[in-house]
Design an enzyme around this catalytic site. Sequence first.
Site, PDB file in Angstrom:
ATOM      1  CG  LEU A  90      41.789  41.871  48.944  1.00  0.00           C
ATOM      2  CD1 LEU A  90      40.568  41.225  48.295  1.00  0.00           C
ATOM      3  CD2 LEU A  90      42.961  41.881  47.978  1.00  0.00           C
ATOM      4  N   GLY A  91      41.453  45.794  51.460  1.00  0.00           N
ATOM      5  CA  GLY A  91      41.028  47.175  51.690  1.00  0.00           C
ATOM      6  C   GLY A  91      40.028  47.250  52.824  1.00  0.00           C
ATOM      7  N   GLY A  94      33.271  51.023  54.540  1.00  0.00           N
ATOM      8  CA  GLY A  94      32.422  51.527  55.606  1.00  0.00           C
ATOM      9  C   GLY A  94      31.849  50.427  56.479  1.00  0.00           C
ATOM     10  N   GLY A  96      33.466  47.305  56.966  1.00  0.00           N
ATOM     11  CA  GLY A  96      34.479  46.418  57.511  1.00  0.00           C
ATOM     12  C   GLY A  96      35.626  46.236  56.543  1.00  0.00           C
ATOM     13  CB  VAL A  98      37.450  43.250  51.459  1.00  0.00           C
ATOM     14  CG1 VAL A  98      37.414  42.125  50.431  1.00  0.00           C
ATOM     15  CG2 VAL A  98      36.063  43.869  51.605  1.00  0.00           C
ATOM     16  CE  LYS A 112      30.436  42.908  52.442  1.00  0.00           C
ATOM     17  NZ  LYS A 112      29.577  43.825  51.657  1.00  0.00           N
ATOM     18  CG  ASP A 208      23.852  50.589  45.844  1.00  0.00           C
ATOM     19  OD1 ASP A 208      23.723  51.739  45.356  1.00  0.00           O
ATOM     20  OD2 ASP A 208      24.708  50.309  46.697  1.00  0.00           O
TER      21      ASP A 208
END
Length: 418
Positions: A90-91, A94, A96, A98, A112, A208
């Site tokens: 999927l992408g 920073g 790792g 996914v 992930k 966050d």
Amino acid sequence: MPSASSGSPSANSPSSWSTILTKHMAAVAAAVLALALMLVVVLKYCLNRKNRRMQLRSASPNILLGSAMCHFTLEQVQAFTSHFSGASLLGRGGYGCVYRGVLPNGEEVAVKRLDVGSGQGESEFLNEVKKINQVHHKHVVSLVGYCREGSERILVYEFVPNGSLESHLRGGGQSTLPWEARMRVAVGSAKGLAYLHEDCHPTIVHRDIKAANILVNFDFEANIADFGLAKSASESNQGESRPVGTFGYVAPEYALGGELTPNLDTFSFGVVLLELITGRRPVGSTHNSLNDNLVYSTRPYLTQALEDGNFDSLVDPRLQNNYNPSEMARMVACAAACVRESAGCRPKMSLIARVLEGHQSAADLDDGTGAGPSNLDLEDGNSNYREPTGGYGLPCPSGSSSEGPSCQTARDLEMGRM
């Protein structure tokens, strides 16, 4: 002459019936005892089988989402991600990569896989597993399970198919996010935060909250993600020399070493509301100016808009005035209340959610929008701000907005490079 049977008891005598009855009772008792022993053996066998199935299930991915969290083996994770194939990717972020995975029961998951030596260390990994396993809410992403085998650290989440709020606000090639979707995201994420702050015991502070950590489905139902920095409100800042969070979203009192309270999440959520209203980024390309900070640059306009009911100076021009004025007024009022300078004057997230939905008057948010900019030095490099990665740790979209680059690393911010 005496009878031949005179020396032995008659078959019909009382003593004969007593002997026969005693033998039958002994036989019945023996049968009952044998049956009881057999039932005990069968019951013990069944219990052993049940315990064994539970042990196997705890290591099996074949479970329904929302049930108890699993500990997956690496072999199992490889199986439902096609061995981390490129087609499943999927992408990359920073921390790792996914991957999309499909469990044997057909449920989709987001996997992930942390890089060895990545920025998300063992403590953050274990913290996320612990914290997110405590929460179960419609508007909070569920952690299906995890893998901790050898050097592998893998988190398996429920799959949210439509990306992050960040990608819809500023993603390259994305159509303008309509007002109805923005309102739905605001309400859903407010409810998720209210659950973390008011219904979890102990209270969970996310630390966050940002547009990149709010994931949405195709109906734009919001899901709060990424609990790597989350803490219980009862936990102090002990052991932390610097505050954490993402530049532009961190509450001023927390950036200056303040107490860990839900109010810092409320401030961050207020920044998200300002993004939904204006379409702008939390910080622009010249972060060394208060005018380039979304909160401080919009505060005067929030006050004015609430007084005269004219939102033209605030609203994202891409909406082309296609919004509901009463809903906009409620969102502006909530944003103003969330980003108040005084942490104690910020309302609870449950009240924010009710006002956004129109179930409670904005007047209940109380008076005032804060006392203006704090003495927070926006160029200070002493805070442990995170890179603005997405909900599963994916990078923000590059986009083509004139507001500046969509992703700024902490080091670039500190060095004034963006």
